[in-house]
Design a protein around this motif. Structure first.
Motif: not given
Length: 390
Positions: A287-310
């Motif tokens: 998922r990639v979220e588009r975020l609004a900052r309180p003072g104006g402007g936009v940033s982005y946050r990537i959420t992901g998963i990690v799995w596998g390997a013993r």
């Protein structure tokens, strides 16, 4: 602490609280991944499929409900009545045994959270042919202890009922896999009787399926009805040969050695020539979220998963945009080591347009063949200022 999107996150448009007074304006879709439907069951029989919408995942709820859990093959319409179901224990044993389902159900206990991933999981299906569940069952090693095996028995063949009226042109029926006895012990393979506190449903292998933690889903045989002890000369099964490429086997396991010795193969490859179908360490953005900052402007946050390997992965690296340097993922959220863990990463796009997201594991001691090949990379389109994301 950042808030996570609730189920239905791929179409989430409501403003949600985020960290530092930010709000989540919405999500940026991944692009160029085809039209495979998510959260919808399609096809029938051997060709029945359902892909999970990974964007809905949350670190607070690891287990995926059975009615959303991915499907690679549907319940055979020729499956006999399951009342009185028995598993035949045979092969290189002193005395064959028919083990009834009721006995296994009485002995079943909780075996933890584990992820299943189809070996054919890919960008075409939005990487949705994987899910995690909390499993109930009986260790396979305990089942095998019910029979006395002959000295030359070194491997175990697990087979399931797989006769369908409706086939699949891209696959062959006949669900079975052969494991070394040490592989059974090391993986903690078990016969599952339930998922998430409920009995298995027909499409997920009712009344009995195999789960091999850390191995690809093609080894997780459904509708198990026979277990046979075999020796090192046992030929690989049709299913093993079909999935050879997807489980990182040689084109024909063992052929390289034969060529060095100046010999040619006689008959099919043997099961012992196959490498364990284990899942390497893997990570994917969900998922990639588009975020609004309180003072104006936009940033982005990537959420992901990690799995596998013993050994659970504790450090990830990420690249956003071709040619960009690899950066460290510093936010590793909750999850389950046996299933998947969550991570998130903030980034500021240098320019609008197409951005490719690639992951790597920050440890050279962990095998990462698919990650190294860019298999789990995904792309997004960052809109120009003043234009909403598509």
């Amino acid at each position: 602490m950042a808030a996570w999107l609730a189920p239905g996150g791929s179409s989430f448009t409501r403003r949600v609280e985020a960290s530092d007074g930010e709000t989540v304006l919405g999500t940026v879709p991944f692009v160029d991944e085809g039209a495979f439907p998510l959260e919808e069951t399609i096809g029938a029989g051997l060709g029945r499929r359902r892909a999970l919408d990974l964007s809905t995942l949350s670190p607070t709820t690891i287990a995926v409900p059975q009615d959303r859990f991915f499907i690679r093959t549907g319940c055979p319409d020729r499956l006999p009545p399951t009342l009185g179901w028995k598993v035949r224990l045979r092969g290189l044993v002193e005395t064959p045994l028919d083990l009834d389902l009721e006995t296994l159900q009485r002995e079943a206990g909780g075996l933890g959270e584990h992820v299943l991933e189809c070996a054919g999981n890919s960008r075409a299906a939005h990487f949705g042919l994987m899910s995690a569940a909390e499993w109930t069952g009986v260790p396979l090693e305990r089942v095998l202890a019910r029979v006395r095996r002959l000295p030359r028995a070194t491997r175990v063949l697990v087979s399931g009922f797989d006769h369908h009226s409706i086939g699949d042109p891209g696959s062959v029926p006949g669900a079975s896999w052969i494991f070394g006895l040490d592989e059974v012990r090391q993986s903690g393979a078990f016969l599952a009787t339930g998922m998430n506190g409920a009995p298995l449903t027909p499409d997920h292998g009712h009344p009995l399926r195999l789960v091999v933690p850390g191995w690809y889903g093609c080894t997780a045989i459904k509708w198990v009805d026979e277990i046979a002890l075999v020796d090192d000369d046992a030929p690989a099964t049709d299913q093993m040969r079909e999935y050879a490429g997807r489980t990182h086997q040689d084109a024909a396991p063992g052929d390289e050695l034969l060529m060095r010795e100046g010999r040619r193969r006689e008959g099919p490859p043997r099961a012992k020539d196959f490498h364990p179908a284990t899942i390497d360490a893997a990570a994917v953005p969900v998922r990639v979220e588009r975020l609004a900052r309180p003072g104006g402007g936009v940033s982005y946050r990537i959420t992901g998963i990690v799995w596998g390997a013993r050994v659970p992965v504790s450090a990830l690296r990420i690249r956003v945009g071709a040619g960009s340097p690899l950066g460290s993922v510093v936010e590793m959220a909750g999850g389950s080591a046996g299933a998947w863990r969550f991570w998130s990463h903030r980034f500021e796009p240098s320019a609008p347009g197409r951005h490719r997201i690639e992951m790597s594991v920050a440890s050279g001691a962990v095998r990462t063949r698919r990650l190294d090949a860019g298999y789990y990379a995904r792309e997004i389109e960052i809109p120009r200022a003043g234009r909403a994301p598509s």
